[in-house]
Design a protein around this motif. Structure first.
Motif, PDB file in Angstrom:
ATOM      1  N   PRO A 107       0.811  -1.371  -0.056  1.00  0.00           N
ATOM      2  CA  PRO A 107       0.015   0.066  -0.001  1.00  0.00           C
ATOM      3  C   PRO A 107       0.980   1.329  -0.046  1.00  0.00           C
ATOM      4  O   PRO A 107       0.191   2.365  -0.423  1.00  0.00           O
ATOM      5  N   CYS A 108       2.147   1.262   0.396  1.00  0.00           N
ATOM      6  CA  CYS A 108       2.832   2.596   0.586  1.00  0.00           C
ATOM      7  C   CYS A 108       3.949   2.444  -0.640  1.00  0.00           C
ATOM      8  O   CYS A 108       5.004   3.169  -0.361  1.00  0.00           O
ATOM      9  N   ASP A 109       4.096   1.803  -1.506  1.00  0.00           N
ATOM     10  CA  ASP A 109       4.639   1.531  -2.584  1.00  0.00           C
ATOM     11  C   ASP A 109       5.079   2.780  -3.386  1.00  0.00           C
ATOM     12  O   ASP A 109       4.327   3.452  -4.234  1.00  0.00           O
ATOM     13  N   PRO A 110       6.340   3.402  -3.205  1.00  0.00           N
ATOM     14  CA  PRO A 110       6.597   4.883  -3.794  1.00  0.00           C
ATOM     15  C   PRO A 110       6.483   4.587  -5.465  1.00  0.00           C
ATOM     16  O   PRO A 110       6.360   5.664  -6.290  1.00  0.00           O
ATOM     17  N   ALA A 111       6.845   3.474  -6.073  1.00  0.00           N
ATOM     18  CA  ALA A 111       6.712   3.121  -7.295  1.00  0.00           C
ATOM     19  C   ALA A 111       5.299   3.232  -7.989  1.00  0.00           C
ATOM     20  O   ALA A 111       5.171   3.506  -9.125  1.00  0.00           O
TER      21      ALA A 111
END
Length: 641
Positions: free
Chosen positions: A585-589
């Motif tokens: 859920p926090c994937d910078p990509a």
């Protein structure tokens, strides 16, 4: 930055009326003056007549008897102080790391389901303070120990033969005295799951007792009040292509001297279903087709692909039990119904909940204007569709309270969910003249057109024209009597109270600080509900999943309820964004940014547990709330001012 509001009022009864004083006696009449004597010839003047004697005063009347003093009134509502006195953070965001919460009195511990790591967090509350922590939104003063369970268990089948089950995710938890029950789904979600039983020590540590087979997707587990039964809501949710859609059911496990039975009894949605209407004979509902037709006519919503049945469509969500342990009530959320379970003969009766008329209340139905804007819409109705239920007793009768979240069926193989503006393009259906006028007057595609509605209802004569529109959830909480008749609904309170306090942040999502962006869906989505007694009052505590609002109502008398307080443990100035639909859920990509999410406060309240002063480790009433998106468990002290 935590936000709160409380109202106070009082209502003492008047004293009794004093008795009337007696009537005073009349004065006696004054005598008339006598006539003057006749003048004599050159005689002396006549003598004047004497004045009459005054009458005697009448006797005073007897004073009336003093009236009885009136009974002292009870204050409605009592002002409550709501303070964060402890908070536990898993550090996991958007993965349901703090979901269902319970309390174990012997160890003074909160138990929280951590679905992300598939374990239970045991949070000791023995040294909990009685004053608010310094930073309620970001506090991390509490810690936990892990309670884990195996990936496979041995259970007995109906013939008493052992078999091994592979397990998946833990969904729910229940505690009665020192007996713990965990509801765990199968490794394949559509297969049967199991209830794992443990004996808890004074430290909150568990010793495994046994596992008992349950139905497909055991989503919620609870004990009856007397501790003699464990009830499980088996949701029976389909897979996304509907190639496997198990039947919903209720599992009943007998408990004797804190020892569960080896094999459960199942209440099914076919032959165990009854209808109490004396105008019906048993052969009027002896097939699934007949049952489905009767239920649909009564207002139960069915939505599914070809081949759908009542037993597959009815999906038990959450169970509450009456104080005498004779009846239980289960929410059938997608169906807009409640199942009434007789725990003596193990039958279930399904009652439709009806519809909320949004022509009589106001709602904000668009997320594009990004401001609170409330309007009534004639011909628009809300499906109550409760998630969590709770119950309490008033005047010897059971009343059920519901958090009316709403939910749709939205799968790859079948969906009922559409925005109003897309009904014609996607389904080839139009609005009636009256609905089209409402649509145009409210601003069209960017306003009422944004609202999501079901395509399963509204075109009663199937002529391609919607005469009514039905949207998900009632954006409220309700009180129902033991026959599922509506007693009270909070109307449009939640939206208006929240917007008055949070301003443009109301109806924010729990994945970013952007206000008004859930107005076109189900609003704030009342998710969790709990009931508790403080002093001589009974309160309902309702948490909204999206913006995180906590509402408190005095429900001591279900026919005379009152709003008491609002609290929100969230900082809307923090910039973050996550997507709980992603594997990470926090994937910078994916453009997500969780750098400062730990400072944003509690996101996505999922469950509430009330702890009475009698059972509390601090001797003050407590609320424990599990917040699934922020992965936090927050402990509130709730006391009367």
């Amino acid at each position: 930055m935590a936000l709160s509001l409380a109202l106070t009022g009082c209502g003492d009864s008047d004293d009794g009326v004093d008795g009337l004083a007696g009537i005073e006696g009349s004065q006696g009449l004054v005598g008339e003056a006598g006539d003057n004597g006749v003048d004599g010839t050159n005689g002396t003047d006549g003598v004047n007549g004497s004045a009459g004697t005054d009458g005697v005063n009448g006797v005073d009347g007897t004073n009336g008897v003093d009236g009885l003093n009136g009974v002292d009134g009870k204050s409605i509502p009592t002002a409550l102080s709501i303070e964060v006195v402890g908070r536990f953070a898993t550090g996991i965001y958007g993965k349901s790391a703090a979901e269902i919460v319970q309390f174990h009195k012997t160890s003074n511990s909160a138990f929280s389901v951590n679905a992300a790591d598939n374990k239970i967090e045991v949070i000791n509350l023995t040294n909990l303070p009685t004053t608010q922590v310094g930073s309620p939104v970001s506090d991390e003063s509490l810690s936990s120990s892990a309670f884990t369970f195996p990936s496979s268990v041995t259970v007995k089948d109906g013939a008493g033969v052992d078999k091994t089950m592979q397990l998946g995710a833990v969904n729910s938890i229940a505690i009665k005295d020192d007996l713990l029950a965990l509801a765990v789904e199968g490794s394949v979600k559509q297969e049967n799951g199991a209830i794992l039983f443990y004996s808890l020590s004074a430290l909150g540590e568990g010793t495994f007792i046994k596992a008992v087979e349950a139905g497909a997707l055991p989503d919620m587990v609870t004990f009856t009040q007397d501790g003699l039964k464990v009830l499980v809501a088996n949701e029976g949710e389909p897979n996304t292509d509907y190639s496997n859609d198990p039947e919903g059911s209720i599992t009943v496990i007998a408990v004797t001297d804190a020892m569960p039975a080896d094999v459960a009894t199942t209440i099914n949605m076919t032959t165990d279903m009854v209808f109490s209407d004396d105008n019906l004979d048993s052969d009027d509902y002896d097939t699934d087709e007949k049952r489905m037709e009767l239920l649909a006519k009564s207002g139960v919503k069915f939505a599914g692909p070809a081949g759908n049945t009542a037993a597959k469509d009815l999906e038990p969500e959450y169970i509450t039990v009456s104080a005498d342990s004779k009846m239980a009530y289960v929410s059938l959320q997608e169906n807009n119904a409640i199942g009434i379970i007789n725990l003596d003969d193990l039958t279930i009766e399904v009652k439709a909940l009806g519809y909320k008329d949004w022509g009589k209340y106001q709602l904000d139905f668009s997320n594009t204007d990004e401001v609170p804007s409330f309007k009534s819409v004639q011909g628009l109705y809300g499906l109550y569709q409760p998630d969590t239920l709770a119950s309490y007793t008033w005047n010897g009768s059971t009343f059920i309270i519901s958090a009316n979240e709403g939910d749709s069926r939205d799968y790859d193989a079948y969906t009922e969910e559409y925005r109003i503006k897309d009904l014609e393009d996607d389904l080839g259906k139009t609005l009636s003249t009256e609905l089209q006028m409402q649509y145009d007057e409210t601003g069209g595609k960017d306003y009422l057109g944004r609202l999501k509605v079901t395509a399963a209802l509204g075109d009663a004569d199937d002529d391609g024209e919607f005469e009514k529109l039905f949207t998900y959830g009632a954006r409220s909480f309700s009180i129902w009597d033991q026959n599922a008749n509506l007693v009270f609904d909070s109307g449009d309170d939640f939206g208006k109270i929240s917007s008055a306090i949070l301003g443009n942040n109301f109806n924010a999502a729990h994945t970013e600080n952007k206000g008004d962006n859930r107005s076109d869906d189900k609003g704030g989505e009342p998710e969790a509900i709990e009931v508790g007694e403080i002093g001589d009052r009974t309160y309902a505590f309702i948490a909204q999943e999206r913006a995180g609002d906590l509402f408190v109502y005095d429900i001591t008398n279900p026919f005379n309820t009152a709003f008491v307080a609002h609290y929100n443990n969230r900082d809307f100035t923090v910039d973050f964004e996550l997507d709980d639909g992603l594997t990470e859920p926090c994937d910078p990509a994916e453009g997500m940014d969780c750098t400062d999410v730990n400072m944003a406060g509690d996101l996505g309240p999922e469950s509430i547990k009330f702890i009475s002063a009698e059972n509390s480790p601090t001797a003050n009433p407590l609320l424990i709330i599990g917040n699934e998106v922020s992965g936090t468990v927050t402990v509130y002290q709730v006391t009367e001012k």
